[in-house]
Every structure is written in structure tokens, then in C-alpha cells.
Enzyme design. Structure first.
Site, PDB file in Angstrom:
ATOM      1  N   TYR A  37      59.667  56.980  34.765  1.00  0.00           N
ATOM      2  CA  TYR A  37      60.997  56.176  35.158  1.00  0.00           C
ATOM      3  C   TYR A  37      61.971  57.257  35.717  1.00  0.00           C
ATOM      4  O   TYR A  37      61.577  58.163  36.603  1.00  0.00           O
ATOM      5  CB  TYR A  37      61.403  55.485  33.914  1.00  0.00           C
ATOM      6  CG  TYR A  37      62.296  54.506  34.346  1.00  0.00           C
ATOM      7  CD1 TYR A  37      62.067  53.264  35.408  1.00  0.00           C
ATOM      8  CD2 TYR A  37      63.522  54.248  33.530  1.00  0.00           C
ATOM      9  CE1 TYR A  37      63.104  52.674  35.696  1.00  0.00           C
ATOM     10  CE2 TYR A  37      64.295  53.570  33.871  1.00  0.00           C
ATOM     11  CZ  TYR A  37      64.375  52.595  34.953  1.00  0.00           C
ATOM     12  OH  TYR A  37      65.215  51.698  35.232  1.00  0.00           O
ATOM     13  N   LYS A  92      42.306  32.692  35.470  1.00  0.00           N
ATOM     14  CA  LYS A  92      41.885  33.267  36.926  1.00  0.00           C
ATOM     15  C   LYS A  92      42.183  34.708  37.025  1.00  0.00           C
ATOM     16  O   LYS A  92      41.214  35.258  37.429  1.00  0.00           O
ATOM     17  CB  LYS A  92      42.738  32.521  37.965  1.00  0.00           C
ATOM     18  CG  LYS A  92      41.970  32.546  39.451  1.00  0.00           C
ATOM     19  CD  LYS A  92      40.921  31.661  39.597  1.00  0.00           C
ATOM     20  CE  LYS A  92      40.280  31.873  40.981  1.00  0.00           C
ATOM     21  NZ  LYS A  92      41.123  30.997  41.860  1.00  0.00           N
ATOM     22  N   ASN A 317      33.012  29.000  41.922  1.00  0.00           N
ATOM     23  CA  ASN A 317      33.948  29.805  42.712  1.00  0.00           C
ATOM     24  C   ASN A 317      34.033  31.249  42.353  1.00  0.00           C
ATOM     25  O   ASN A 317      34.289  32.026  43.043  1.00  0.00           O
ATOM     26  CB  ASN A 317      35.286  29.111  42.723  1.00  0.00           C
ATOM     27  CG  ASN A 317      35.151  27.944  43.438  1.00  0.00           C
ATOM     28  OD1 ASN A 317      34.145  27.360  43.740  1.00  0.00           O
ATOM     29  ND2 ASN A 317      36.479  27.590  44.311  1.00  0.00           N
TER      30      ASN A 317
END
Length: 747
Positions: A37, A92, A317
């Protein structure tokens, strides 16, 4: 407890959901945090501001996909809204990560207006390397995808459209191959005219089907040029058919594609179709016609596919999107175009024609999986899909001009294998070496189905020249039944002249209690025959043990081949691979209670093996004592072996001991507490004080530590011999054969 209750408990378990964010860089020190950071992060920010493409170098953008939905058309659930669709989108993301190592942010948009969705997604382009649109209703989904593809410089892919099209397209290519029909001649009937159906019809035309031969039906019947109640997308497939309804349209058709509702096709409708019909009944959860109903409706070949996992030929799929995005991301493609989609379908079709790995067969309940009417598309859990589809997509992207980064396709598969685990990466090193100069490898249990399948893969991939010992007729018949197109080299103990081998065995063992008649009998045994062939130079290496207990399988090679000139002992070594580490564990299979001399020799042999995997060895001899903290007979032999190795001028690798296991593998303990140690870093060759400890340790590391194990690899033999474990899979045989070839190359 029912499925719903199981699912709720699964999703609610702490932490809730299915995904989390983890760091990929160290964050243990103040310096780490200052780099992650402020102030260190300024440098990459400035580099990206100067050149936006640097985002792929300094951030996760290149491996990050946004899964975007508004929940308006969730499979099987309908319009449930954005928030309710989140479990599906998380799922997904799980599939992207599990199958292709792609990271995902799921984005649920509480929007219904296509303009709003387009604006929102387009604004997220700096974040992602690609966008997967999901569960957005038709016809809005067409406009959303088309416009985003035009406006965005990263791949945008609506999986509900193209996923089903690509997977079923692969099945269609193989159905044509099996039935002997030409795709351009097929009469195709669609039930359903939504996003998936229209995209599938378009894709079949892209594969070579004739648009004029397609009849598409919606809930009102066939879509014809006379109807004025259809939108512009359905009108694309308006036909001049005279059919009044779906049943009428199916009469004489070659292919039925169902993307509608369950139970609307009867056995009579199937019987009305042309010879050897192809039926893709993909409505979920209930197909347009049941699997058994369709198969039993007629006597000729019926190629049947559904969307269900409990029947053959599941159109899933997950066979597409993870691997298509993997290939697209790795060349920084600007889109996923038609050529890339065709490449994916063709790669899937090609893969289905190959021999199926044992692990895949086991994952599906040991059901037979062989190219034919009941296996026209690969299974979702087949790990080879990644290595076939992603390279094909990447190559198509490069050739079609949408790739922004070139890719060395010859080494791309190795990069992909590394994503699935260190063991694949390590084995690829050895297998590539083997392919550079294949050697003759005897498979002594050559009539076993696994050995025959391994022989085919070794031949097909150019890893070795396998020689199968067994009944020649049985071996060739089995190969033919498995659909393996090769002519194996066979040595049949019942048909060949074994006298030279019997003579040599008698010569070697006549002063060990073996008569000439006994030698003649012994060489009819595959283990003895293979051993003598290797000893005489008629073969370069040997594998055995698949159907025998380890000591029983090891005995003939030890008697006939023996140990190397500079070795008195053989030893069994396992290579264990973790996410970012590899260790070689010895001895795990041979020497029960080795003395200092045996430990010394085993260490040298294992270090040499590590080098064959391009690993620079750092050896630790293990005990429950750290450098003399406990002194007794057990620790003393380990300490003595380590001391002898440190003073041996032939030893050109760092070695130390005796030491505890955590001292050997934890760098802070080794370099902090014991800074006098010869090891400058964690050990990668671990030598155990006895067989019991080695065997227990490698199995615990494998089962509880998540390590992948390759082996056992036999070291110290005069010629390359490896003994498999009973029940090993074909890939284990192929891997050990590769190791044996590299051993023979060293010889």
C-alpha cells in the site's frame, strides 16, 4: 436431510457464501505492507498512468473476470432479481477458479434497463480482463452483449447464449462423425427460440450447417416467414416450412435441439425422425424427452444428450467458459470472436475421441467412457479440457488478429499445467526430456488394460517405445475394443523363443539355486522376462508392480538387474509437490532399517534423481534429534551418515543432519537457530531414518498436507526399473515410464 437443506447448510457454513479474497504477496512485515500500500503502491500507479497496458503487469486485471447479472433469467428460477442471483454468480466464480485458475468478482446489478446495464458494465472496464454476462433475459441480452462488444476493449461473453452453443456444437460435430452424416445436409429442428436457441442455431451455421435446413419453434409453433408476432432475433431463423407444429417439424429431421420445457417430445415424434437421429434435449431439470424414452423409441443409433449429469452426454457450459476465457486472457484478446468459439468446439470434439484417464472414469462411478453414441463430449471433470481448449482459443485469437500479446504455443500447455499443480509442472520437465530421445520400456504386465492404454499414450505422445509382455492376441483384441488406434509391440511368452533369456537367467542365478529347467519356467513370468530383457539390453527400462505386491514385484529385478556398480542398495523415492514447493522423500518402500552406509547411499541416489527434475538438491537426514540434542543408536546412525556425506569429495550438494523435520523445512528455524548448518535454505531431499518413518510421513503429507505424490521411483538399480503401486492409474504408469526413459538417457 434433503437436497435443499443440504444446500442451505453448505452455503451458510462459516464463512457464508463460497468465495473469499486472498493475498498473493507477503504481508508479514512493515516493509511488506509499505510495498503493498502506501507509499510503495505509488510506483505502479504512476507506471499505469503513463501506460495503461502496464495494468496487466502490475495488477490482477489480466486474470480477473467480472461475472455480471441482473438476475432476470436465472436457469430454472426465472426472474428472481439481482440479490437472489448472487449464489449463482458466486458459483460461477468457483467454476472459473476450479477449472481454469481465473479469479472472479461477481457483480449483481439491480437494473433492468439495457442502457443502464451497458453503462454500468462499460464503466468497469479498467477493473477486469474480461466480462462474463450471465442470466440476463432475452431479447435484452442480445442488445447488451452486442453493444458492450462494440464499446469495450476486453472480451465480453454472454455464456447463456454461446456456452450451450459451443458445447452442443462439439457434440454435433462428433454425432456427424459417428453417424456418417455431413453437417451441411442435416435437417435441424429447434424447440425454443430464446437466447441459447438462437445462439446455437447461429453457431451451427458457423460450423457448416445450412440455415435453410433449420426450423425453429417457439411456444406458438414453427417460426415462419408468414408470422408477424416475432422479434428481430427470432425472425433471423424464420423458415418457409409447411409444418404446423413441433411434431410435424420433427418428421424426417436429423437433429432435434431442445432448449424449451420438459416433456414436450414423445417417443412417436422420435420414431418419425430420420435414421440415426441426434437428440439434444437440454431443458433443465427435466429434458424435452427422457433419456431412456428416446433411446428405447427405436432400434437404430440414437445419439442423445441432455443437460443432466446423471445421463451420458451432459451439455454442461463448464466445458466452455473457463477455458475460453483462459485462452482469451492469456493473449489479452480484445474479444471472443466466432473463430475462437469454433476452435473451442473443435477442440472439445477432438478430445472426446481420445482415451479417457482413469481419474475421470472413477469420478463418474467407473462407468465406461469411450468415444461413441454415449460419449460424444468430454466430461466436465476431465483435466485435459484446459490443455486442449485454452491453447486452441489462444491460437485462434492470434490468427484472427484480436490478440494483443503473442504466445509461445509450444510451451503454453506447460504454463497451463503449472496452474493445476506443481506435480504437473515437474512431470512436464521429465516428459519433455523423455520425448527428446525415447527409449524402449518393457511393461511386464502387458495384458492388463491399464498397461495397454498407457502403451498407447506413450506411443502417441512420443514419450517411449513400449514393449508389452503378454498374450499377443488378447492385447490386440483389448486395444481394438478400447478404440486405441495403434499396433503395440508385444513379446508373447507362450509364442516366442525364450531360450536366450532362459540361458541368461540360468547363467546369472545358477549359483543361487536356479536350475536350467527352472530358469526356462521363470522366464515365462513377465517380471523375470522383462528383467532379463533389460539386463541383456533388448530393452532400456522396465515397469512392473501393477498387479503384484511391491516386494513380490521388486524381487525379480533385484535378482536379475541388480544394483548399480557404485551402489549396493536400491531405494524407493516419492516426489511430493505442494503449491510452491517440491520435496523428495526417501526411503519410502525398500529398506526397513537402514544403517549409516545405506542412508549415505540413498541420499546420493535421491539427490541425483532430484536433478533429473531440474531441482538443485539440498538434503536433510531426518531424526527426532537436532544436531546431537539426543544421542542414542537411532540418532547416531543418522548423524554418522550426514558426517560422512559432508566429508565426501564426490558430494556436490549441501547436506546436513541429523535434524528434526520442521528444522529441515522451515527456513527461519534452520538459518536462525542453527546458522552453522550446511543448508542455506529449506531442504528438498528428505531422508528418513527407517522405512516406517518414511512411509508414514509421505502418506500423511499426501493425505493431510495436500501434497501430490509421484512415485515410487526406484533409485540405485543398475538399469532403469520402476515398481508401480497396485492400483496405480494410467497417468502414473505414463509418468513413471517417462522417468524410466530419462534414467535410460542418463545411462
Amino acid at each position: 436431510m434433503g437436497l435443499d437443506e443440504d444446500s442451505l447448510e453448505y452455503h451458510a457454513g462459516a464463512p457464508p457464501g463460497k468465495i473469499e479474497i486472498s493475498t498473493t504477496k507477503p504481508t508479514n512485515t512493515q516493509r511488506d505492507l509499505s510495498l503493498a500500500y502506501s507509499p510503495g503502491v505509488a510506483a505502479p500507479c504512476e507506471a499505469i498512468a503513463e501506460n495503461p497496458a502496464e495494468a496487466y503487469k502490475y495488477t490482477a486485471k489480466g486474470n480477473l473476470v467480472g461475472v455480471v447479472s441482473n438476475g432476470s433469467a436465472v436457469l430454472g428460477l426465472g426472474d428472481i432479481g439481482a440479490q437472489a442471483s448472487k449464489p449463482v454468480m458466486e458459483g460461477k466464480g468457483v467454476l472459473f477458479k476450479r477449472f481454469a485458475d481465473i479469479d472472479v468478482f461477481d457483480i449483481e446489478l439491480d437494473q433492468t434497463d439495457p442502457e443502464d446495464i451497458i453503462t454500468s458494465v462499460r464503466a468497469m472496464e479498467p477493473t477486469f480482463g474480461g466480462i462474463n454476462l450471465e442470466d440476463i433475459s432475452a431479447p435484452e441480452c442480445f442488445e447488451i452483449e452486442e453493444r458492450l462488444r462494440e464499446q469495450m476493449d476486453i472480451p465480453v461473453f454472454h455464456d447463456d447464449q454461446h456456452g450451450t452453443a459451443i458445447i452442443s456444437g462439439a457434440a454435433l460435430l462428433n454425432a456427424c462423425d459417428i453417424t456418417g452424416k455431413n453437417i451441411e445436409d442435416l435437417e435441424i429442428v429447434f424447440s425454443g427460440a430464446g437466447a441459447s436457441a438462437i445462439a446455437s442455431a447461429r453457431f451451427y451455421v458457423s460450423l457448416g450447417a445450412s440455415k435453410e435446413n433449420i426450423v425453429m419453434c417457439d411456444s406458438s409453433g414453427p417460426i415462419t416467414t408468414d408470422r408477424d408476432d416475432v422479434n428481430e432475433y427470432k425472425r433471423e431463423f424464420a423458415s418457409r416450412t409447411d409444418a404446423d407444429d413441433l411434431a410435424d417439424a420433427m418428421a424426417g429431421a436429423d437433429v432435434f435441439v431442445g432448449l424449451s420445457v420438459g416433456g414436450i417430445v414423445s417417443p412417436e415424434m422420435v420414431r418419425s425422425m430420420a435414421a440415426d437421429p441426434v437428440i439434444f434435449a437440454m431443458a433443465n431439470p427435466d429434458p424435452e424427452i427422457g433419456y431412456e424414452e428416446a433411446k428405447n423409441a427405436r432400434d437404430d443409433t440414437v445419439i442423445m444428450a441432455t443437460g443432466r449429469s446423471d445421463y451420458p452426454n451432459q451439455v454442461n457450459n463448464v466445458l466452455g467458459f473457463p477455458f475460453i476465457f483462459r485462452g482469451a486472457l492469456d493473449v489479452r484478446a480484445t474479444e471472443i470472436n466466432e473463430r475462437m468459439k469454433r476452435a473451442a468446439a473443435e477442440a472439445l470434439a477432438k478430445l472426446a475421441r481420445q482415451d479417457v484417464p482413469d481419474a475421470v472414469v472413477k469420478a463418474y462411478g467407473d462407468q465406461p467412457l469411450q468415444y461413441g453414441a454415449d460419449y460424444v463430449i468430454p466430461k466436465p471433470l476431465d483435466p485435459r479440457v484446459l490443455f486442449e481448449v485454452a491453447p486452441a482459443v489462444a491460437e485462434a485469437a492470434i490468427e484472427s488478429g484480436c490478440a494483443r500479446q503473442d504466445l509461445d504455443l509450444s510451451t503454453y500447455a506447460e504454463r497451463l499445467e503449472a496452474r493445476l499443480g506443481k506435480s504437473r509442472e515437474m512431470m512436464r520437465v521429465v516428459l519433455n526430456k523423455a520425448k527428446s530421445d525415447p527409449k524402449r520400456v518393457v511393461l511386464s504386465e502387458g495384458d492388463d488394460e491399464k498397461m495397454i492404454r498407457a502403451a498407447y499414450q506413450l506411443t502417441d505422445q512420443g514419450i517411449a517405445e513400449p514393449v508389452l509382455i503378454g498374450d499377443g492376441d488378447d492385447i490386440r483384441r483389448t486395444a481394438a475394443e478400447l478404440g486405441l488406434d495403434f499396433e503395440p509391440e508385444v513379446v508373447d511368452p507362450e509364442a516366442g523363443n525364450l531360450d536366450p533369456y532362459a540361458d541368461r537367467l540360468y547363467e546369472l542365478r545358477q549359483r543361487k539355486g536356479i536350475t536350467r529347467n527352472e530358469a526356462a519356467e521363470l522366464v515365462t513370468d513377465g517380471n523375470y522376462l522383462g528383467s532379463v530383457m533389460v539386463e541383456m539390453g533388448d530393452a532400456d527400462a522396465m515397469l512392473t508392480g501393477l498387479m503384484h505386491h511391491y516386494p513380490e514385484a521388486l524381487k525379480p529385478p533385484l535378482q536379475v538387474v541388480g544394483t548399480a556398480e557404485d551402489a549396493e542398495y536400491a531405494a524407493g523415492v516419492y516426489m511430493l509437490t505442494f503449491k510452491n514447493r517440491v520435496v523428495f522423500c526417501a526411503d519410502t518402500t525398500v529398506n526397513q532399517d537402514p544403517d549409516a552406509d545405506v542412508l549415505e547411499e540413498v541420499t546420493k541416489q535421491t539427490a541425483e534423481l532430484a536433478r533429473r527434475f531440474n531441482v538443485d538438491p539440498r538434503a536433510a537426514l531426518l531424526s527426532y534429534s537436532d544436531f546431537g540434542s539426543v544421542q542414542n543408536e537411532g540418532t547416531s546412525k543418522v548423524s554418522a551418515a550426514a558426517a560422512a556425506l559432508r566429508t565426501d569429495s564426490s558430494v556436490d550438494f549441501p547436506v546436513d543432519g541429523e535434524m528434526q523435520a520442521d528444522t529441515a523445512v522451515v527456513e527461519e528455524m534452520l538459518t536462525g537457530t542453527y546458522d552453522f548448518s550446511e543448508l542455506a535454505g529449506p531442504a528438498n531431499v528428505l531422508v528418513f531414518p527407517n522405512l516406517e518413518a518414511g512411509n508414514i510421513a509421505y502418506k500423511l503429507l499426501q493425505r493431510l498436507g495436500g501434497a501430490e505424490a509421484i512415485g515410487p521411483m526406484l533409485v540405485g538399480m543398475d538399469k532403469p526399473v520402476h515398481v508401480l503401486q497396485r492400483g496405480d492409474e494410467v497417468k502414473d504408469i505414463v509418468n513413471l515410464a517417462g522417468v524410466a526413459v530419462v534414467d535410460a538417457q542418463e545411462e
